[in-house]
Design a protein around this motif. Structure first.
Motif, short mmCIF file in Angstrom:
data_model
loop_
_atom_site.label_atom_id
_atom_site.label_comp_id
_atom_site.label_asym_id
_atom_site.label_seq_id
_atom_site.Cartn_x
_atom_site.Cartn_y
_atom_site.Cartn_z
N PHE A 73 -19.97 -99.66 -17.31
CA PHE A 73 -19.06 -98.75 -16.63
C PHE A 73 -17.62 -99.26 -16.74
CE2 PHE A 73 -22.82 -97.88 -13.64
CZ PHE A 73 -23.23 -96.79 -14.38
N ASN A 74 -16.67 -98.34 -16.63
CA ASN A 74 -15.25 -98.67 -16.65
C ASN A 74 -14.58 -98.00 -15.46
OD1 ASN A 74 -14.81 -100.08 -19.37
ND2 ASN A 74 -15.89 -98.22 -19.98
N PRO A 98 -12.02 -91.37 -15.88
CA PRO A 98 -11.58 -90.37 -14.89
C PRO A 98 -12.68 -90.09 -13.87
CG PRO A 98 -10.95 -89.70 -17.10
CD PRO A 98 -11.84 -90.90 -17.26
N ALA A 99 -12.29 -89.93 -12.62
CA ALA A 99 -13.26 -89.74 -11.53
C ALA A 99 -14.22 -88.60 -11.82
CB ALA A 99 -12.52 -89.51 -10.22
N ALA A 100 -13.72 -87.53 -12.42
CA ALA A 100 -14.58 -86.37 -12.69
C ALA A 100 -15.67 -86.68 -13.71
CB ALA A 100 -13.72 -85.21 -13.18
N ASN A 101 -15.46 -87.74 -14.50
CA ASN A 101 -16.44 -88.10 -15.53
C ASN A 101 -17.37 -89.24 -15.12
OD1 ASN A 101 -15.23 -86.18 -17.16
ND2 ASN A 101 -13.90 -87.65 -18.18
N LYS A 102 -17.18 -89.76 -13.93
CA LYS A 102 -18.05 -90.84 -13.46
C LYS A 102 -19.33 -90.24 -12.88
CE LYS A 102 -14.36 -94.16 -12.44
NZ LYS A 102 -13.65 -94.95 -11.43
N SER A 103 -20.45 -90.84 -13.25
CA SER A 103 -21.73 -90.39 -12.72
C SER A 103 -21.82 -90.72 -11.23
CB SER A 103 -22.88 -91.07 -13.45
OG SER A 103 -22.88 -92.47 -13.17
N ALA A 104 -22.77 -90.09 -10.56
CA ALA A 104 -22.98 -90.38 -9.14
C ALA A 104 -23.34 -91.84 -8.96
CB ALA A 104 -24.08 -89.48 -8.59
N GLU A 144 -19.28 -98.39 -7.54
CA GLU A 144 -17.89 -98.76 -7.34
C GLU A 144 -17.51 -98.76 -5.86
OE1 GLU A 144 -15.00 -96.82 -9.82
OE2 GLU A 144 -16.06 -97.42 -11.65
N THR A 145 -18.08 -97.83 -5.10
CA THR A 145 -17.83 -97.81 -3.66
C THR A 145 -18.37 -99.07 -3.02
OG1 THR A 145 -17.87 -95.39 -3.56
CG2 THR A 145 -18.28 -96.58 -1.50
N ASP A 146 -19.57 -99.48 -3.41
CA ASP A 146 -20.17 -100.70 -2.87
C ASP A 146 -19.36 -101.94 -3.26
OD1 ASP A 146 -22.23 -99.70 -1.37
OD2 ASP A 146 -23.78 -100.00 -2.86
#
Length: 243
Positions: free
Chosen positions: A63-64, A68-74, A80-82
């Motif tokens: 992952f990077n 863009p946020a719209a292209n990040k998987s759930a 990333e939140t964790d």
């Protein structure tokens, strides 16, 4: 009884997860009972109590943070939140946490620094040079002033967070290692792997854009010719200091 350590993996590729944990465990000089493992692609950070651990190591990922946020998987968004929560907890309490590879990007953003794609590096061994602060640092100072390390990343710290202390960099990537406070560290290079480990990882990720897939044999040859012996001392020293 001594508190255990925790390794947090952020890779969804199962064939890479086990070898990464074993590489970290060996480099830290711990047996399996003293290094617990949480897969953030499977479970939330809420599954553990962070204060139970002497130290925490965050592994790499394909992952990077610059995606863009719209292209990040759930899954990526959850991981990333964790990791951002972990970074805030670590910095606030100046805990023994070491972020590597993907983790340095999350930490850099949490601290207000910038991550970009200008200083990406192909899968290879590169020479890292410690800064004066790095040579004097309790952790980084366990390494020679110049040493070879294994890298492979599409993004890197473009602007160092204001509160971070630069400890080392390479010609292609000025920010390879930094410290925040006294106990929070981040590396762009992979401190855990041997060249054999990295060759095996390159095979798993040959279609992930780190190098053209048809060049795998050349990448294996290049990595096999490298002599990388020092970075693992960083993890051993981290375990000693945190314990």
């Amino acid at each position: 009884m001594s508190r255990p350590f925790l390794f947090l993996s952020a890779r969804p590729e199962t064939e890479a997860v086990g070898p990464e944990y074993e590489a970290v465990r060996r480099a830290m000089g711990l047996d399996a009972a003293r290094l617990e493992h949480l897969r953030l692609d499977v479970e939330s950070l809420d599954a553990v109590r962070l204060d139970d651990y002497a130290g925490i190591v965050v592994g790499g990922s394909p992952f990077n943070v610059t995606t863009p946020a719209a292209n990040k998987s759930a899954m990526q968004q959850r991981i990333e939140t964790d990791l951002a929560r972990l970074a805030e907890w670590a910095v606030e309490g100046d805990r023994h946490v070491l972020f590597t590879c993907y983790g340095i990007g999350v930490l850099t953003r949490v601290l207000g620094g910038e991550v970009g794609t200008l200083h990406g590096e192909d899968a290879a061994a590169v020479e890292v040079t410690l800064s004066a602060a790095g040579r004097d640092d309790r952790l980084a100072g366990a390494l020679p002033a110049r040493f070879d390390a294994l890298v492979g990343h599409k993004e890197a710290t473009a602007v160092l967070p204001q509160e971070a202390v630069l400890l080392g960099g390479s010609a292609g990537c000025p920010v390879q290692l930094y410290r925040v406070g006294e106990h929070v560290y981040a590396t762009q290079f992979h401190p855990e792997v041997s060249t054999a480990d990295f060759i095996a990882r390159a095979r798993v990720y040959r279609h992930h854009g780190y190098f053209p897939a048809h060049e795998l044999t050349a990448v294996e040859r290049r990595l096999g010719e490298a002599s990388v012996t020092e970075p693992q001392r960083l993890l051993r020293r981290f375990a000693e200091l945190a314990a």
